[in-house]
Design a protein around this motif. Sequence first.
Motif, PDB file in Angstrom:
ATOM      1  N   UNK A 199      19.948  28.324  14.565  1.00 35.51           N
ATOM      2  CA  UNK A 199      20.789  27.671  13.371  1.00 35.51           C
ATOM      3  C   UNK A 199      20.729  26.421  13.223  1.00 35.51           C
ATOM      4  N   UNK A 200      20.747  25.361  14.122  1.00 36.66           N
ATOM      5  CA  UNK A 200      20.310  23.982  14.075  1.00 36.66           C
ATOM      6  C   UNK A 200      19.057  23.972  13.649  1.00 36.66           C
ATOM      7  N   UNK A 201      18.045  24.373  14.090  1.00 32.75           N
ATOM      8  CA  UNK A 201      16.665  24.170  13.772  1.00 32.75           C
ATOM      9  C   UNK A 201      16.256  24.490  12.365  1.00 32.75           C
ATOM     10  N   UNK A 202      16.959  25.609  12.047  1.00 32.36           N
ATOM     11  CA  UNK A 202      16.649  26.316  10.523  1.00 32.36           C
ATOM     12  C   UNK A 202      17.288  25.193   9.707  1.00 32.36           C
ATOM     13  N   UNK A 203      18.522  24.774   9.856  1.00 33.57           N
ATOM     14  CA  UNK A 203      19.354  24.017   9.096  1.00 33.57           C
ATOM     15  C   UNK A 203      18.426  22.789   8.953  1.00 33.57           C
ATOM     16  N   UNK A 204      17.862  22.008   9.979  1.00 31.32           N
ATOM     17  CA  UNK A 204      17.143  20.953   9.839  1.00 31.32           C
ATOM     18  C   UNK A 204      15.855  21.009   8.613  1.00 31.32           C
TER      19      UNK A 204
ATOM     20  N   UNK B  13      17.390  21.126   5.344  1.00 27.59           N
ATOM     21  CA  UNK B  13      17.621  19.731   4.741  1.00 27.59           C
ATOM     22  C   UNK B  13      16.246  18.913   4.578  1.00 27.59           C
ATOM     23  N   UNK B  14      15.358  19.481   5.269  1.00 28.78           N
ATOM     24  CA  UNK B  14      13.896  18.594   5.127  1.00 28.78           C
ATOM     25  C   UNK B  14      13.297  19.059   3.521  1.00 28.78           C
ATOM     26  N   UNK B  15      13.669  20.385   3.267  1.00 27.10           N
ATOM     27  CA  UNK B  15      13.299  20.818   1.722  1.00 27.10           C
ATOM     28  C   UNK B  15      14.142  20.226   0.860  1.00 27.10           C
ATOM     29  N   UNK B  16      15.379  20.077   1.137  1.00 25.00           N
ATOM     30  CA  UNK B  16      16.331  19.277   0.159  1.00 25.00           C
ATOM     31  C   UNK B  16      16.094  18.040  -0.119  1.00 25.00           C
ATOM     32  N   UNK B  17      15.659  17.216   0.898  1.00 24.99           N
ATOM     33  CA  UNK B  17      15.495  15.874   0.817  1.00 24.99           C
ATOM     34  C   UNK B  17      14.235  15.359   0.187  1.00 24.99           C
ATOM     35  N   UNK B  18      13.298  16.501  -0.173  1.00 25.30           N
ATOM     36  CA  UNK B  18      11.948  16.123  -0.666  1.00 25.30           C
ATOM     37  C   UNK B  18      12.267  15.328  -2.067  1.00 25.30           C
TER      38      UNK B  18
ATOM     39  N   UNK C  62      10.822  21.783  -8.369  1.00 23.99           N
ATOM     40  CA  UNK C  62       9.843  22.055  -7.205  1.00 23.99           C
ATOM     41  C   UNK C  62      10.593  21.875  -5.875  1.00 23.99           C
ATOM     42  N   UNK C  63      11.655  21.104  -5.977  1.00 22.36           N
ATOM     43  CA  UNK C  63      12.484  20.892  -4.484  1.00 22.36           C
ATOM     44  C   UNK C  63      13.058  21.919  -4.024  1.00 22.36           C
ATOM     45  N   UNK C  64      13.659  22.834  -4.965  1.00 23.95           N
ATOM     46  CA  UNK C  64      13.853  24.349  -4.974  1.00 23.95           C
ATOM     47  C   UNK C  64      12.952  24.971  -3.890  1.00 23.95           C
ATOM     48  N   UNK C  65      11.451  24.861  -4.517  1.00 21.13           N
ATOM     49  CA  UNK C  65      10.463  25.672  -3.643  1.00 21.13           C
ATOM     50  C   UNK C  65      10.353  24.998  -2.292  1.00 21.13           C
ATOM     51  N   UNK C  66      10.437  23.837  -2.056  1.00 22.57           N
ATOM     52  CA  UNK C  66      10.422  23.176  -0.952  1.00 22.57           C
ATOM     53  C   UNK C  66      11.561  23.575   0.264  1.00 22.57           C
ATOM     54  N   UNK C  67      12.708  24.168  -0.479  1.00 26.42           N
ATOM     55  CA  UNK C  67      13.727  24.719   0.546  1.00 26.42           C
ATOM     56  C   UNK C  67      13.346  26.121   0.880  1.00 26.42           C
ATOM     57  N   UNK C  68      12.455  26.843   0.347  1.00 28.64           N
ATOM     58  CA  UNK C  68      12.276  28.073   0.618  1.00 28.64           C
ATOM     59  C   UNK C  68      11.950  28.484   1.989  1.00 28.64           C
ATOM     60  N   UNK C  69      10.898  27.852   2.646  1.00 25.01           N
ATOM     61  CA  UNK C  69      10.607  27.941   4.044  1.00 25.01           C
ATOM     62  C   UNK C  69      11.820  28.158   4.779  1.00 25.01           C
ATOM     63  N   UNK C  70      12.875  27.177   4.710  1.00 24.77           N
ATOM     64  CA  UNK C  70      14.134  27.115   5.283  1.00 24.77           C
ATOM     65  C   UNK C  70      15.027  28.424   5.076  1.00 24.77           C
ATOM     66  N   UNK C  71      15.219  28.562   3.687  1.00 26.66           N
ATOM     67  CA  UNK C  71      16.144  29.769   3.216  1.00 26.66           C
ATOM     68  C   UNK C  71      15.517  31.102   3.847  1.00 26.66           C
ATOM     69  N   UNK C  72      14.232  31.256   3.871  1.00 26.86           N
ATOM     70  CA  UNK C  72      13.684  32.707   4.688  1.00 26.86           C
ATOM     71  C   UNK C  72      13.962  32.639   5.832  1.00 26.86           C
ATOM     72  N   UNK C  73      13.761  31.509   6.591  1.00 28.50           N
ATOM     73  CA  UNK C  73      13.969  31.519   8.070  1.00 28.50           C
ATOM     74  C   UNK C  73      15.486  31.783   8.207  1.00 28.50           C
ATOM     75  N   UNK C  74      16.402  30.966   7.729  1.00 28.67           N
ATOM     76  CA  UNK C  74      17.910  31.403   7.789  1.00 28.67           C
ATOM     77  C   UNK C  74      18.162  32.778   7.322  1.00 28.67           C
ATOM     78  N   UNK C  75      17.614  33.244   6.314  1.00 29.00           N
ATOM     79  CA  UNK C  75      17.955  34.719   5.910  1.00 29.00           C
ATOM     80  C   UNK C  75      17.538  35.671   7.026  1.00 29.00           C
TER      81      UNK C  75
END
Length: 341
Positions: free
Chosen positions: A23-28, A31-36, A74-87
């Motif tokens: 949970x902590x790793x996927x949240x990071x 956040x990396x995708x959101x901060x782009x 585009x920042x939403x697309x950068x969030x996709x790797x994190x959201x897929x892992x969280x799902x």
Amino acid sequence: MVTNSLLASARRSRPRIYIPILGIVFLLVLLAGFLTKYMVGKVAFLDNLLLKIDFTVPYLDVHLYGPELMNDYLWVLFCLPGTILIFILTTIMAHRKKAFSFLAGLESLSSFVVILAMLIIVLLPKYFKDQYMQIVLQVYKYGKYAFVGIHGLACVFAFFDPWLIAPKYREIYKLRRVRLMRSKQYRKDKKTFKKLFAKRKYPELCEFLYEPYIAPESNLKLTPSAIEYLVYSGAETRKGLEAIRLTQMARSGQTMGMKIEVAANKAELKRLSGDQYYVDPKTVPPFLSQYGKKGPAEISPNTPSKKQLKQMKKAEKKAEKERRKVSHRAYKAAKKQGKVY
């Protein structure tokens, strides 16, 4: 009371250390995708990547340019790797604890709505009227933050997963805590709990959990659950002993004695199972009042009478005589066939 079936259903939902870590790793990652969106112009690698996005979509006559699209889309697309892992993590949590299925459903719905709205706004604006486009823009405006927020909330739940225990399973971990607090071998007992749970040895696990209460030398105050288990455990033990004793009687030819003993046991059970207490009602704890009405009676020992003893001895002599006859007939038959010399 903690039962074998309760332990079996709780096995899947028992705390796992890897859930909070993931949970902590996927949240990071999320956040990396959101901060782009805030790194444009500050990170050379990201700027070079955005400049490569510069082309026209065939058949739609839509021009895509990375730096212009980054701030809103585009920042939403950068969030996709994190959201897929969280799902994926949420589906694992939902398999272990059904309550998380609702969260997994929200993640799927928010992802679908946001990505669909983004595709309409970027690629298909000329196919929608202005009034409909305004609705799509509003949906996307609030949906993109809900999209990130729901996945972030799933990570928060994942962090607290070991402590989120369903009410019906809390008795298990309460008993575990009492056992470990009173244990002289804390580490060993902790491993024993995990081992018994992992190998699905539920009867042994029940005994392990209730031992601090039911041990003869224990000074812990008995709870309703502990009394219930003490009654159950004692009855099961007596049942096993009685089965062994009756089997031995059958093997030794004491068939009449066995029948008399079984009949006596049934009569005793019928007499004791009435709605009566067999102790002074004043000494019975309040939580045992559900087991019957007040009405003390005496308990007579389950021993055969003189008449029954006489019948048992007579039956044993008869069985012994019959056994000798059978043995003699078998010997004569074998001798006649030439098998005995």
